[in-house]
Motif scaffolding. Sequence first.
Motif, short mmCIF file in Angstrom:
data_model
loop_
_atom_site.label_atom_id
_atom_site.label_comp_id
_atom_site.label_asym_id
_atom_site.label_seq_id
_atom_site.Cartn_x
_atom_site.Cartn_y
_atom_site.Cartn_z
N GLU A 86 -12.63 15.39 -23.84
CA GLU A 86 -13.39 15.37 -22.58
C GLU A 86 -14.89 15.57 -22.77
N ILE A 87 -15.36 15.70 -23.99
CA ILE A 87 -16.76 16.06 -24.23
C ILE A 87 -17.71 14.88 -24.02
N VAL A 88 -18.85 15.19 -23.41
CA VAL A 88 -20.00 14.27 -23.36
C VAL A 88 -21.18 15.05 -23.92
N SER A 90 -25.29 15.73 -25.34
CA SER A 90 -26.58 15.69 -24.66
C SER A 90 -27.22 14.31 -24.67
N LEU A 91 -26.74 13.42 -25.54
CA LEU A 91 -27.28 12.06 -25.61
C LEU A 91 -26.40 11.05 -24.88
N GLY A 92 -25.32 11.54 -24.27
CA GLY A 92 -24.45 10.66 -23.49
C GLY A 92 -23.31 10.05 -24.27
N TYR A 93 -23.06 10.50 -25.51
CA TYR A 93 -21.94 9.98 -26.28
C TYR A 93 -20.65 10.64 -25.80
N LEU A 94 -19.58 9.86 -25.81
CA LEU A 94 -18.38 10.22 -25.05
C LEU A 94 -17.16 10.48 -25.91
N GLY A 95 -16.40 11.53 -25.54
CA GLY A 95 -15.05 11.71 -26.02
C GLY A 95 -14.91 12.30 -27.40
N LYS A 96 -13.67 12.27 -27.85
CA LYS A 96 -13.28 12.88 -29.12
C LYS A 96 -14.08 12.33 -30.30
N TYR A 97 -14.37 11.04 -30.27
CA TYR A 97 -15.06 10.40 -31.39
C TYR A 97 -16.52 10.06 -31.06
N GLN A 98 -16.98 10.49 -29.88
CA GLN A 98 -18.38 10.34 -29.49
C GLN A 98 -18.87 8.89 -29.56
N PHE A 99 -18.28 8.06 -28.74
CA PHE A 99 -18.69 6.66 -28.66
C PHE A 99 -19.85 6.49 -27.66
N GLY A 100 -20.77 5.60 -28.00
CA GLY A 100 -21.80 5.21 -27.06
C GLY A 100 -21.27 4.16 -26.10
N SER A 101 -21.88 4.07 -24.94
CA SER A 101 -21.40 3.13 -23.92
C SER A 101 -21.52 1.68 -24.39
N SER A 102 -22.53 1.37 -25.21
CA SER A 102 -22.69 -0.01 -25.69
C SER A 102 -21.55 -0.41 -26.62
N THR A 103 -21.11 0.53 -27.46
CA THR A 103 -19.97 0.24 -28.35
C THR A 103 -18.71 0.05 -27.54
N LEU A 104 -18.51 0.87 -26.52
CA LEU A 104 -17.33 0.75 -25.68
C LEU A 104 -17.30 -0.61 -24.97
N LYS A 105 -18.44 -1.06 -24.49
CA LYS A 105 -18.49 -2.35 -23.81
C LYS A 105 -18.14 -3.50 -24.76
N LEU A 106 -18.56 -3.37 -26.02
CA LEU A 106 -18.21 -4.40 -27.01
C LEU A 106 -16.71 -4.57 -27.14
N MET A 107 -15.98 -3.48 -26.90
CA MET A 107 -14.53 -3.51 -27.07
C MET A 107 -13.79 -3.53 -25.74
N GLY A 108 -14.52 -3.82 -24.68
CA GLY A 108 -13.86 -4.08 -23.40
C GLY A 108 -13.69 -2.89 -22.48
N VAL A 109 -14.41 -1.79 -22.73
CA VAL A 109 -14.30 -0.61 -21.87
C VAL A 109 -15.62 -0.41 -21.14
N SER A 110 -15.57 -0.41 -19.81
CA SER A 110 -16.80 -0.28 -19.02
C SER A 110 -16.80 0.95 -18.13
N ASN A 111 -15.67 1.61 -17.98
CA ASN A 111 -15.56 2.77 -17.10
C ASN A 111 -15.51 4.05 -17.93
#
Length: 214
Positions: A86-88, A90-111
């Motif tokens: 559940e972690i976010v 201070s730079l906005g990286y998300l989750g257990k593996y700390q993904f950036g939103s741009s990387t998530l979008k590359l793999m089809g996740v936008s929410n």
Amino acid sequence: MKRWIGFLGHLAIIIIFTSFGTYSFKSKSVVEVPFQLKVTSTYLSYVPSLIDFQNQEDQGSPILLGKSYVGFKEALAFKESQGKYEIVNSLGYLGKYQFGSSTLKLMGVSNAVYFLNDPVLQERIFELNVARNKWILRRDIKRFVGKRINGVIISESGMVAAAHLAGAGNVKKYLRSYGQNDFSDAYGSNIAHYMKKFANYNISKIKAQHNPKV
């Protein structure tokens, strides 16, 4: 006479309790534990605590998991977020593996909210990102694995972990400059450190994949 009566009374009480204790002990029966419930391995003999993981953190190898793929992803997750979905940061990286939103979008996740609340999705995205980085680095893996750069024997898992930190493009620059062109994130972690910390895990089960998506 009173003393004798008192003594005999105490003696009788002692005899009664002694007999009761003896009877109770002898009456216990031996219960055979079913084979299915017997412990045949010490592999999970205890549950590791957060302190245990902190003590192991410098070795980059979570307790009990060794150098397997699961060991690799859990070691990297602990470094990134202490393994918390559940972690976010201070730079906005998300989750257990700390993904950036741009990387998530590359793999089809936008929410982002949906992503944070779906551990299964987070694990799947991590696996796809390993496959993606393997594809991008496929030529460099063939060229550099086994070579020594900055005192570290280069391994596939070290390269993939460094790509998770810095991006595969920066890993290529690091390797092709033989360690002269390093990259550090905002918290001071660099490619050289990840190359060493996550070296020699067996991640062969994840195959290189071009542009994977969920």
